[in-house]
Design a protein around this motif. Structure first.
Motif, PDB file in Angstrom:
ATOM      1  N   LEU A  66     -34.526 -14.891  20.911  1.00 46.87           N
ATOM      2  CA  LEU A  66     -33.523 -15.035  19.850  1.00 46.87           C
ATOM      3  C   LEU A  66     -34.052 -15.664  18.555  1.00 46.87           C
ATOM      4  O   LEU A  66     -33.669 -15.217  17.468  1.00 46.87           O
ATOM      5  CB  LEU A  66     -32.329 -15.833  20.367  1.00 46.87           C
ATOM      6  N   PRO A  67     -34.910 -16.712  18.589  1.00 49.66           N
ATOM      7  CA  PRO A  67     -35.339 -17.298  17.315  1.00 49.66           C
ATOM      8  C   PRO A  67     -35.952 -16.293  16.356  1.00 49.66           C
ATOM      9  O   PRO A  67     -35.592 -16.242  15.168  1.00 49.66           O
ATOM     10  CB  PRO A  67     -36.358 -18.364  17.747  1.00 49.66           C
ATOM     11  N   ARG A  74     -25.317 -10.029  19.028  1.00 47.56           N
ATOM     12  CA  ARG A  74     -24.252 -10.358  19.977  1.00 47.56           C
ATOM     13  C   ARG A  74     -24.627  -9.911  21.390  1.00 47.56           C
ATOM     14  O   ARG A  74     -24.405 -10.637  22.365  1.00 47.56           O
ATOM     15  CB  ARG A  74     -22.948  -9.682  19.546  1.00 47.56           C
ATOM     16  N   LYS A  75     -25.217  -8.721  21.503  1.00 48.27           N
ATOM     17  CA  LYS A  75     -25.609  -8.226  22.827  1.00 48.27           C
ATOM     18  C   LYS A  75     -26.672  -9.128  23.452  1.00 48.27           C
ATOM     19  O   LYS A  75     -26.628  -9.412  24.653  1.00 48.27           O
ATOM     20  CB  LYS A  75     -26.142  -6.795  22.710  1.00 48.27           C
ATOM     21  N   VAL A  76     -27.638  -9.579  22.640  1.00 46.62           N
ATOM     22  CA  VAL A  76     -28.685 -10.454  23.173  1.00 46.62           C
ATOM     23  C   VAL A  76     -28.096 -11.813  23.559  1.00 46.62           C
ATOM     24  O   VAL A  76     -28.427 -12.377  24.608  1.00 46.62           O
ATOM     25  CB  VAL A  76     -29.832 -10.613  22.162  1.00 46.62           C
ATOM     26  N   MET A  77     -27.195 -12.348  22.729  1.00 46.34           N
ATOM     27  CA  MET A  77     -26.606 -13.651  23.015  1.00 46.34           C
ATOM     28  C   MET A  77     -25.700 -13.605  24.246  1.00 46.34           C
ATOM     29  O   MET A  77     -25.537 -14.616  24.934  1.00 46.34           O
ATOM     30  CB  MET A  77     -25.829 -14.159  21.802  1.00 46.34           C
ATOM     31  N   ASN A  78     -25.135 -12.448  24.542  1.00 46.46           N
ATOM     32  CA  ASN A  78     -24.313 -12.325  25.743  1.00 46.46           C
ATOM     33  C   ASN A  78     -25.130 -12.488  27.016  1.00 46.46           C
ATOM     34  O   ASN A  78     -24.569 -12.711  28.097  1.00 46.46           O
ATOM     35  CB  ASN A  78     -23.603 -10.969  25.755  1.00 46.46           C
ATOM     36  N   LEU A  79     -26.461 -12.373  26.893  1.00 50.12           N
ATOM     37  CA  LEU A  79     -27.323 -12.521  28.057  1.00 50.12           C
ATOM     38  C   LEU A  79     -27.616 -13.979  28.393  1.00 50.12           C
ATOM     39  O   LEU A  79     -28.143 -14.267  29.469  1.00 50.12           O
ATOM     40  CB  LEU A  79     -28.655 -11.787  27.822  1.00 50.12           C
ATOM     41  N   SER A 133     -37.826  -5.689  21.554  1.00 46.75           N
ATOM     42  CA  SER A 133     -36.983  -5.934  22.727  1.00 46.75           C
ATOM     43  C   SER A 133     -35.510  -5.806  22.379  1.00 46.75           C
ATOM     44  O   SER A 133     -34.717  -5.256  23.158  1.00 46.75           O
ATOM     45  CB  SER A 133     -37.271  -7.326  23.293  1.00 46.75           C
ATOM     46  N   ALA A 134     -35.124  -6.312  21.204  1.00 53.47           N
ATOM     47  CA  ALA A 134     -33.723  -6.222  20.785  1.00 53.47           C
ATOM     48  C   ALA A 134     -33.309  -4.769  20.583  1.00 53.47           C
ATOM     49  O   ALA A 134     -32.210  -4.361  20.988  1.00 53.47           O
ATOM     50  CB  ALA A 134     -33.504  -7.022  19.510  1.00 53.47           C
ATOM     51  N   ARG A 135     -34.185  -3.978  19.977  1.00 52.25           N
ATOM     52  CA  ARG A 135     -33.867  -2.560  19.767  1.00 52.25           C
ATOM     53  C   ARG A 135     -33.758  -1.816  21.086  1.00 52.25           C
ATOM     54  O   ARG A 135     -32.884  -0.981  21.287  1.00 52.25           O
ATOM     55  CB  ARG A 135     -34.925  -1.903  18.883  1.00 52.25           C
ATOM     56  N   LEU A 136     -34.673  -2.118  22.016  1.00 52.90           N
ATOM     57  CA  LEU A 136     -34.625  -1.479  23.329  1.00 52.90           C
ATOM     58  C   LEU A 136     -33.369  -1.888  24.096  1.00 52.90           C
ATOM     59  O   LEU A 136     -32.734  -1.069  24.760  1.00 52.90           O
ATOM     60  CB  LEU A 136     -35.872  -1.839  24.128  1.00 52.90           C
ATOM     61  N   MET A 137     -33.026  -3.153  23.994  1.00 52.81           N
ATOM     62  CA  MET A 137     -31.821  -3.654  24.662  1.00 52.81           C
ATOM     63  C   MET A 137     -30.581  -2.956  24.096  1.00 52.81           C
ATOM     64  O   MET A 137     -29.671  -2.567  24.843  1.00 52.81           O
ATOM     65  CB  MET A 137     -31.733  -5.169  24.445  1.00 52.81           C
TER      66      MET A 137
END
Length: 816
Positions: free
Chosen positions: A692-693, A324-329, A444-448
């Motif tokens: 995201l993929p 969700r956090k990544v998709m909000n970007l 990247s997702a973990r860092l984000m």
């Protein structure tokens, strides 16, 4: 005073006009006949049914009130033997048998029917008259029921008929069924308080016997009982240790393995409560005493315990939260490098400017190792050096001698494994599992998630810096499938494949002695000894094409040709859009043909150089055999003779130039710089779209490993990339919730299944978690039944803060 009174005015009344009551009866009769629900039509029934309910409905009005009459029926199973006719049964016997069989269930069971009467009374089909406004007027209720009784008798209806009465929140119904000399009355009582007589089993038994017209033998009543306990202290069932999502950021004892594992499940206990059912399935009325003064019902001694779990409405699922956090970007259109204030210094205004390297990169270490002294502009990102280096070595493991995390020897874009993970989010283009894009995206997702957008921007910056260094020093990017960009993979993986193609071409050029900065190929040393090559001398031959000859009789040789320029999916889309924007006029068609025939022209020139004196038909013989005819030693096919054929024009302008001296179709320098600029100049939303993929596919595999199942995947066709991401994220959230439930079931029930009898170990575990005692029951349910000479008599009672009593009583109709 003595006015004449017209007797006609007093006695003029048309008794042939039907009243509203008669109209209602006639309308009910009409619908029942239209739906073929008479006993004659229903005497043959299906022995088996599916779990799907079918429905028909009609609207009815009576005295300004609106009703809906619905026919609800289970769908019969279609017999494979078409010649086999349905079995003929007595409808009364069938209903009575189903009523008796239903007593093995309890009132809170559901069967998918719109109304609970089917589960309460075991009905396979029934009619329901449902008022749109609450039906609370007693006189209207009596009038409606009398109308139903009359219509039922006239048409000889073959299924039970119910009327919904009282307030809508009350499950209160009245129903009837008649067959020959017998009548079944279905009654429901729903009260907000429990009467003293009905608060215990003894009083319910007395009430039950009073409703039966025929005498009941002593100790003939069979009873089933269920006490339900809501165990709200769910923390008593140990969940899992709290896992902080940013635990891997701790420098002390840092382990990249903590990063590889995507967080999954609920950080806190997702269990809202557990509903424990203590069940006595079968006992006689004298076996247990339960009265207003004494009760020997002990739930701990109940023969059967079952548990159903209730999860919290809003579970904080860790994996779905990261996604969700990544998709909000995705909606953020500012440059990612603006987060670090590096857009200008990175030369994003002019993509050909050199990029300043950061001091803490693999690139710097490698340069220092080879003894190159380079001046660097100081840049200090938010990620500390001690944390950054292990992360970069994880993504680029070939940069160190101690290759702790090597990439798999075989990288496959499409996994050949058979499993549910292939069905979950299968429509998302991905990259090889545990490849570079996979590791980069997960990291990247973990860092984000842990450090926010600055951490993501810093890591992306270091990633693009390393790619720049590898291009400049002709070092292949690891963890990427070899070959041209594969359209079945995600765009980021295609870009890295294209970059590797550029690096390989540059390596080959360096070995052959030409510079990648040059627009044309250089001649080899042997070719360079002559000042000018004669046009009639064959050059650039690869090998002869079998025994094939040119039209002039000379052998036909296959030329050395340039490989077509590899392209990623976004480049192909741009080309297609450009072709469309050119228009339809003659000039646009000519330009379009010239753009499409660049590779064709190159091959023609190489063919002419390898086969002096060749004609167009000779080239077609090799290049497109289907468009060549053997007539007169070789001629063009019909398609090649059409007016305006671009092949003819290209052949006329083609010169005999070998591939080694042609203008390059694939300019690796330009393509590499475009790839690097593409990655550096991405917006925040653009980077999220690239990552995201792999994040979604990694999440799908994680979900399956944690116990989630995916029997089928959503069919996604004709939707854009953003919409497909949303669908995949929703699928993963549902899978994560399902996995949370599975984990709860295993934690609470052990080897037992939810809703099934608990084993001894399971009962002990639950009892110990509750401190050895159970709370007061949230619901007490009793089912009383007996079979007398008339038929089955059944009564159920559900007692909580409210009281619901239902009954189905059969009696013999006495004709006077």
């Amino acid at each position: 005073m003595n006015e004449e009174i017209d007797e006609y005015d007093i006695y003029h009344q048309d008794f042939t006009t039907a009243s509203e009551w008669e109209v209602l009866i006639a309308r009910l009769e009409e619908i029942i006949v239209e739906w073929n629900l008479s006993k004659i039509k229903l005497c043959k029934t299906s022995p088996e049914y599916t779990k799907k309910w079918l429905a028909k409905s009609e609207d009815i009005k009576f005295r300004g009130l609106s009703f809906t009459l619905t026919y609800n029926a289970l769908e019969p199973v279609k017999s494979q033997d078409s010649e086999k006719e349905p079995e003929e049964k007595c409808l009364l016997t069938e209903i009575q048998q189903c009523l008796w069989d239903s007593t093995t269930n309890f009132m809170d069971n559901v069967d998918g029917s719109p109304f609970p009467v089917s589960n309460w009374f075991g009905l396979k089909r029934y009619l329901m008259l449902y008022p749109k406004a609450p039906l609370v007027d007693g006189s209207i209720i009596k009038l409606i029921m009398s109308s139903v009784n009359i219509a039922f008798s006239i048409v000889d209806c073959g299924i039970p008929f119910f009327v919904k009465i009282r307030e809508h929140w009350q499950h209160t119904y009245l129903g009837i069924f008649e067959d020959n000399d017998y009548k079944i009355s279905f009654d429901v009582i729903h009260l907000k308080r429990i009467s003293n007589q009905c608060s215990h089993l003894s009083g319910l038994v007395s009430l039950f016997k009073s409703k039966i017209s025929s005498p009941v033998p002593l100790d003939a009543v069979v009873i089933s009982t269920k006490f339900s306990y809501e165990l709200k202290d769910s923390d008593s069932f140990t969940w899992r240790k709290r896992t902080h999502s940013n635990e891997f950021l701790s420098i002390d004892g840092f382990d990249v393995k903590k990063l590889i594992e995507l967080p999954f499940g609920s950080e806190n206990n997702p269990l809202h409560s557990a509903l424990l059912n203590a069940i006595w399935p079968h006992f006689r009325e004298s076996a247990i005493v339960d009265s207003s003064t004494f009760s020997d019902i002990d739930p701990i001694m109940a023969p059967t315990w079952t548990i159903t779990l209730k999860l919290r409405d809003n579970i904080n699922c860790l994996l779905s939260e990261i996604i969700r956090k990544v998709m909000n970007l995705l909606d953020r259109d500012s440059l990612l490098m603006d987060v670090l204030g590096l857009s200008k210094s990175l030369g994003l205004v002019n993509p050909l400017n050199k990029i300043t390297e950061a001091p803490i990169t693999i690139s710097k270490l490698v340069k220092a190792a080879v003894g190159r002294n380079t001046h660097f502009t100081e840049f200090k990102g938010p990620i500390t050096d001690d944390l950054l280096m292990p992360l970069l070595y994880y993504v680029f493991p070939d940069a160190v001698e101690d290759d702790t995390f090597p990439y798999p020897k075989t990288l496959e874009i499409e996994s050949k494994k058979d499993g549910a993970e292939l069905k979950l989010c299968k429509y998302v283009k991905t990259s090889p599992e545990d490849g570079l894009v996979w590791r980069l995206s997960v990291t990247s997702a973990r860092l984000m998630d842990a450090g926010g957008l600055p951490y993501l921007a810093h890591f992306w910056y270091e990633f693009t810096q390393e790619l720049q260094y590898r291009w400049e020093h002709r070092i292949l990017v690891p963890g990427v499938v070899e070959g041209a960009p594969n359209a079945r993979s995600c765009l980021l993986h295609q870009k890295l494949q294209l970059l590797n193609c550029c690096i390989k071409r540059a390596q080959e050029g360096s070995a052959a002695g030409y510079s990648s900065e040059e627009e044309f190929f250089d001649c080899s040393e042997d070719e360079g000894t002559e000042e000018q090559l004669p046009w009639d001398r064959p050059v650039g031959r690869l090998n002869r094409l079998d025994n094939t000859t040119l039209k002039n009789g000379a052998p036909l040789y296959i030329p050395r040709t340039q490989d077509p320029a590899p392209k990623t999916e976004d480049q192909l889309e741009e080309d297609a859009e450009l072709m469309v924007r050119l228009g339809d006029d003659a000039k646009a068609s000519e330009l379009r043909a010239r753009m499409m025939s660049a590779s064709l022209l190159s091959d023609m020139e190489a063919f002419k150089a390898a086969n002096p004196g060749a004609e167009l038909c000779d080239f077609v013989h090799w290049y497109s055999p289907r468009d060549w005819k053997p007539d007169d030693g070789g001629s063009l096919g019909d398609r090649m003779l059409l007016p305006g054929n671009p092949w003819v024009e290209a052949w006329n302008v083609a010169r005999p130039v070998p591939a080694a001296r042609q203008r390059r179709l694939f300019d690796e320098t330009r393509e590499a710089e475009q790839v690097l600029h593409f990655l550096r100049s991405r917006t925040i939303g653009g980077v999220a779209e690239l990552l995201l993929p792999a994040i979604l596919k990694a999440g799908a595999i994680k979900a399956i490993s944690e116990g989630a199942t995916a029997t089928c995947s959503t069919i996604v066709a004709g939707v854009d990339k953003r919409r497909s991401f949303e669908i995949a994220a929703r699928e993963l959230l549902e899978a994560e919730r399902e996995a949370c439930r599975s984990i709860c079931v295993r934690k609470v029930l052990g080897n037992s299944a939810e809703g099934k009898p608990l084993d001894v170990a399971g009962r002990s575990r639950v009892l110990n978690a509750m401190g050895g005692a159970l709370p007061a029951p949230a619901l007490r349910e009793f089912t009383l039944r007996v079979k007398d000479e008339v038929g089955p008599q059944v009564m159920r009672a559900a007692l909580s803060n409210e009281m619901t009593i239902i009954g189905a009583f059969t009696e013999r109709i006495v004709c006077l």
